[in-house]
Each structure stands twice: as C-alpha cells, then as structure tokens.
Design a protein around this motif. Structure first.
Motif, PDB file in Angstrom:
ATOM      1  N   GLU A   1     -16.324 -12.173  -4.332  1.00 53.16           N
ATOM      2  CA  GLU A   1     -17.208 -13.115  -5.011  1.00 53.16           C
ATOM      3  C   GLU A   1     -16.810 -13.298  -6.477  1.00 53.16           C
ATOM      4  N   ALA A   2     -16.451 -12.193  -7.131  1.00 54.29           N
ATOM      5  CA  ALA A   2     -16.151 -12.242  -8.560  1.00 54.29           C
ATOM      6  C   ALA A   2     -14.770 -12.838  -8.846  1.00 54.29           C
ATOM      7  N   ILE A   3     -13.799 -12.544  -8.001  1.00 61.30           N
ATOM      8  CA  ILE A   3     -12.411 -12.912  -8.282  1.00 61.30           C
ATOM      9  C   ILE A   3     -11.945 -14.117  -7.463  1.00 61.30           C
ATOM     10  N   VAL A   4     -12.154 -14.055  -6.166  1.00 61.34           N
ATOM     11  CA  VAL A   4     -11.652 -15.111  -5.282  1.00 61.34           C
ATOM     12  C   VAL A   4     -12.673 -16.234  -5.126  1.00 61.34           C
ATOM     13  N   GLU A   5     -13.936 -15.917  -5.423  1.00 62.01           N
ATOM     14  CA  GLU A   5     -15.036 -16.877  -5.298  1.00 62.01           C
ATOM     15  C   GLU A   5     -15.144 -17.390  -3.863  1.00 62.01           C
ATOM     16  N   GLY A   6     -15.018 -16.464  -2.938  1.00 56.52           N
ATOM     17  CA  GLY A   6     -15.107 -16.831  -1.530  1.00 56.52           C
ATOM     18  C   GLY A   6     -15.494 -15.656  -0.678  1.00 56.52           C
ATOM     19  N   LYS A   7     -15.402 -15.831   0.633  1.00 56.81           N
ATOM     20  CA  LYS A   7     -15.852 -14.808   1.570  1.00 56.81           C
ATOM     21  C   LYS A   7     -14.700 -14.114   2.286  1.00 56.81           C
ATOM     22  N   SER A   8     -13.466 -14.474   1.919  1.00 55.08           N
ATOM     23  CA  SER A   8     -12.327 -13.833   2.567  1.00 55.08           C
ATOM     24  C   SER A   8     -11.178 -13.700   1.575  1.00 55.08           C
ATOM     25  N   SER A   9     -10.228 -12.835   1.933  1.00 54.40           N
ATOM     26  CA  SER A   9      -9.050 -12.623   1.110  1.00 54.40           C
ATOM     27  C   SER A   9      -7.828 -12.675   2.016  1.00 54.40           C
ATOM     28  N   ARG A  10      -6.664 -12.482   1.435  1.00 53.21           N
ATOM     29  CA  ARG A  10      -5.489 -12.281   2.262  1.00 53.21           C
ATOM     30  C   ARG A  10      -5.708 -11.041   3.125  1.00 53.21           C
ATOM     31  N   GLY A  11      -5.071 -10.981   4.250  1.00 55.07           N
ATOM     32  CA  GLY A  11      -5.274  -9.836   5.136  1.00 55.07           C
ATOM     33  C   GLY A  11      -4.156  -8.820   5.108  1.00 55.07           C
ATOM     34  N   ASP A  12      -3.043  -9.165   4.453  1.00 51.64           N
ATOM     35  CA  ASP A  12      -1.874  -8.281   4.484  1.00 51.64           C
ATOM     36  C   ASP A  12      -1.869  -7.303   3.305  1.00 51.64           C
ATOM     37  N   PHE A  13      -2.919  -6.488   3.241  1.00 52.93           N
ATOM     38  CA  PHE A  13      -2.976  -5.417   2.246  1.00 52.93           C
ATOM     39  C   PHE A  13      -3.410  -4.135   2.939  1.00 52.93           C
ATOM     40  N   THR A  14      -3.168  -3.006   2.300  1.00 53.70           N
ATOM     41  CA  THR A  14      -3.575  -1.728   2.876  1.00 53.70           C
ATOM     42  C   THR A  14      -5.055  -1.511   2.584  1.00 53.70           C
ATOM     43  N   ALA A  15      -5.867  -1.514   3.632  1.00 53.79           N
ATOM     44  CA  ALA A  15      -7.326  -1.417   3.482  1.00 53.79           C
ATOM     45  C   ALA A  15      -7.829  -0.066   3.970  1.00 53.79           C
ATOM     46  N   SER A  16      -8.818   0.483   3.256  1.00 59.22           N
ATOM     47  CA  SER A  16      -9.434   1.737   3.689  1.00 59.22           C
ATOM     48  C   SER A  16     -10.857   1.826   3.149  1.00 59.22           C
ATOM     49  N   GLU A  17     -11.765   2.341   4.001  1.00 60.47           N
ATOM     50  CA  GLU A  17     -13.136   2.602   3.546  1.00 60.47           C
ATOM     51  C   GLU A  17     -13.194   3.866   2.685  1.00 60.47           C
ATOM     52  N   ASP A  18     -12.140   4.668   2.724  1.00 61.57           N
ATOM     53  CA  ASP A  18     -12.068   5.903   1.935  1.00 61.57           C
ATOM     54  C   ASP A  18     -11.289   5.610   0.655  1.00 61.57           C
ATOM     55  N   ASP A  19     -11.994   5.617  -0.477  1.00 60.14           N
ATOM     56  CA  ASP A  19     -11.353   5.272  -1.753  1.00 60.14           C
ATOM     57  C   ASP A  19     -10.242   6.247  -2.130  1.00 60.14           C
ATOM     58  N   ASN A  20     -10.293   7.451  -1.605  1.00 62.82           N
ATOM     59  CA  ASN A  20      -9.229   8.406  -1.913  1.00 62.82           C
ATOM     60  C   ASN A  20      -7.879   7.977  -1.321  1.00 62.82           C
ATOM     61  N   ILE A  21      -7.912   7.221  -0.237  1.00 66.07           N
ATOM     62  CA  ILE A  21      -6.673   6.676   0.348  1.00 66.07           C
ATOM     63  C   ILE A  21      -6.057   5.665  -0.619  1.00 66.07           C
ATOM     64  N   ILE A  22      -6.909   4.877  -1.267  1.00 59.52           N
ATOM     65  CA  ILE A  22      -6.419   3.899  -2.248  1.00 59.52           C
ATOM     66  C   ILE A  22      -5.824   4.625  -3.447  1.00 59.52           C
ATOM     67  N   VAL A  23      -6.489   5.691  -3.892  1.00 55.48           N
ATOM     68  CA  VAL A  23      -5.961   6.502  -4.991  1.00 55.48           C
ATOM     69  C   VAL A  23      -4.559   6.993  -4.653  1.00 55.48           C
ATOM     70  N   GLN A  24      -4.404   7.536  -3.463  1.00 46.52           N
ATOM     71  CA  GLN A  24      -3.105   8.075  -3.054  1.00 46.52           C
ATOM     72  C   GLN A  24      -2.045   6.982  -2.992  1.00 46.52           C
ATOM     73  N   GLY A  25      -2.421   5.823  -2.445  1.00 48.61           N
ATOM     74  CA  GLY A  25      -1.462   4.729  -2.308  1.00 48.61           C
ATOM     75  C   GLY A  25      -0.948   4.231  -3.649  1.00 48.61           C
TER      76      GLY A  25
END
Length: 330
Positions: A172-196
C-alpha cells in the motif's frame, strides 16, 4: 532484554509448559510475526503476575492467517501488523464475531541491505516501487535497472510472505496496490530474511524495525525519501514524530468481544497489555515504539466501552495514531 523470534518462541513454549499443570484459564492468540515479540513479552509478564492462574499461548501464522482463525472464533486475540480487511470483516460478521481494534505500538517498516553494499546511500519510494511492482517481475533484475546510478549487479529481493501484514502495508505504501512481483524470496519468518540479506551483498529486504535493531551488526538500514523529501532513517524517534514516511505505521491486536465479556482472564490480559504501567516499557524493550500516553488512554477507554469495529476506511498510509484513535469505529 531483547528477544530473537526463535528464542522468544522457545521461551514462551517452556513457560507455558512449566505452568500448564497449574493453569486454569487460557488466552489463545495468533497472527502477525511482527507483533509477536510484543505479545510474547506481555504474555510472559502477565503469566508471572497471574502466578500460574492463566496461560497465554501465542502462535505465528501471519496477519492474514491469524485473522482466518480469529474470524472463525478459534482465538481470543489476533496480532495484526495492518488493519483488518473488508473481506476479513465480512468473515467475522458471518461467524458472529464482534471485534475491538486496539493499537499495540508503532513500527517503522525498515528496508535493509547488506553492510558491504557501498552504492546505496538512500532510496526513493520511486526506486522501491520500480523494484517491487508487478511489472518488475522478470524485467528489473539488476540494481542498475532499479536506478541508473547504481551498478549493474544482480538485485536479489527478500520479503515477508503474502499472508503477512507487513507485506500488505509495504504494498500500500510503496506499490500503491494489492500485489507485487512474485519472483522474490518470501518468508513469514523474518529471521529468514535477515539471513538472506546478511549473506548476500546484492540483497535487499524489508521487515519491522525490531528485527533490524536485533540484527544491526548483520544489516544496514536504508534512509527513505518520499515525495521529494530529504532521506529519513528508520528509528524509534522518527516513527514517533511521523517524519519517517510512508513506512511508519501502527500495529494492532484485535480482541474478540465475546471473549472479553465472558472470560475475565482475557479482559485482565488486555487491560495489562494496554496499561501505562506495563505497555510502554515492554514495547520499548523488544524494539518497538511505544504509543503516546494519550493513545494508551484512548485505547483503554475504547476497550472499556467495548467499541467494536475498525477506524480505518480502506487502506490508509501515513495517518497519525491519535487521529485514528479519536475516530469512531465502524
């Protein structure tokens, strides 16, 4: 004492196990991983104050997953890092679930890069939109394609999963929409993002401020410029004074009104959660921004009066917390 997510979860589990034989009452909570550290800290302190009378369980299935359980009547409280959606309100209404919307804290959604990244000094909202919008999929694959001033290096994106309220708010803040590109590494665990991000100089990711502060030695936070403003760093102070935009936001708990009315231990927990005696110190301890005192008092009054519904009118970005609390829920 700041907790990592995994350590906090282990701590909560052990505490629950140690008290399980004595607990007579149960408060069931699920939802956002962003709000989890606050609620977990509240649960630990509340269980100590209750001297074993009440056990609080806190799950992490993301804001969207938490609302699914909450609106089916499976939990007493739902952690949420964004306001409830119209579709979720409809599900709650279909199941006869009335809810009380209460802010838990303020957060500064933080964009992070690898410390060895020496070409990014700040990012504009336009840069981020170009990298994350749906049209970027398969096309904006390098830093140079995001911004010509950056080197021609691979752009590797990390972010929360689509069930995350942090993901929804970022869109909402950046893309101003309800979807984004799908080709990114996604995780519900923020620690996975930290590691990546911490393991790849070409990586860029985002999550709540607390996870950045927990991992400052591994990551670099990026100042953000919005609508031509000077770049502003994510911080407790900049979230509180509303200069860090558009990524400052309130985060919430939603309380099942029936649970609050019929379960005194749920009412006691919510009163504990919103009290000036406990809330500001615990919120700050786990790396988030406490609400202004006036906001806690308004939240307590809203809970006392059992004001159900939401103060949000669709997706809103950059609205001050006191303005929101002064509205009448609908």
């Amino acid at each position: 004492m700041k907790h990592t997510l995994s350590a906090a979860l282990v701590g909560a589990t052990l505490l629950a196990a140690s008290q399980g034989a004595f607990a007579r009452d149960l408060v069931k909570i699920d939802g956002s991983s962003t709000v989890f550290p606050i609620t977990e800290a509240m649960a630990e302190e509340f269980q100590i104050a209750e001297k074993g009378k009440t056990m609080v369980t806190v799950g992490i299935s993301g804001t969207g997953g938490g609302f699914k359980k909450f609106c089916r009547g499976e939990t007493d409280i739902s952690n949420a890092s964004r306001p409830i959606k119209d579709s979720e309100r409809k599900l709650c209404a279909e199941n006869g679930i009335e809810f009380i919307e209460l802010p838990a804290a303020l957060d500064a959604l933080t964009v992070v890069i690898n410390p060895k990244n020496d070409w990014v000094k700040h990012l504009n909202v336009e840069d981020l939109k170009k990298a994350w919008e749906p049209a970027a999929q398969g096309k904006v694959m390098t830093w140079k394609q995001m911004n010509p001033a950056f080197p021609d290096r691979p752009l590797k994106l990390f972010g929360p999963g689509t069930d995350s309220g942090t993901y929804d708010y970022f869109l909402e803040a950046i893309v101003e929409g309800k979807s984004s590109r799908g080709d990114f590494t996604a995780s519900e665990d923020d620690n996975i993002i930290v590691q990546g991000v911490s393991n790849d100089v070409d990586a860029l990711g985002f999550f709540g401020l607390a996870y950045y502060e927990e991992n400052q030695g591994k990551l670099k936070a990026v100042p953000i410029s919005w609508k031509g403003s000077e770049p502003v760093e994510p911080s407790v102070d900049n979230a509180k004074n509303a200069t860090y935009q558009p990524l400052s936001r309130p985060i919430f708990i939603y309380v099942n009104k029936k649970s609050a009315d019929e379960k005194p231990h749920v009412e006691r927990f919510v009163n504990f959660y919103t009290s000036l005696e406990h809330a500001p110190a615990l919120v700050k301890e786990v790396g988030y921004v406490p609400l202004p005192d006036k906001a806690y008092k308004l939240a307590q009054e809203n809970f006392k009066q059992r004001r159900t519904g939401s103060v949000f009118h669709g997706a809103e970005v950059g609205v001050g917390i006191e303005e929101l609390l002064a509205r009448t829920p609908k």
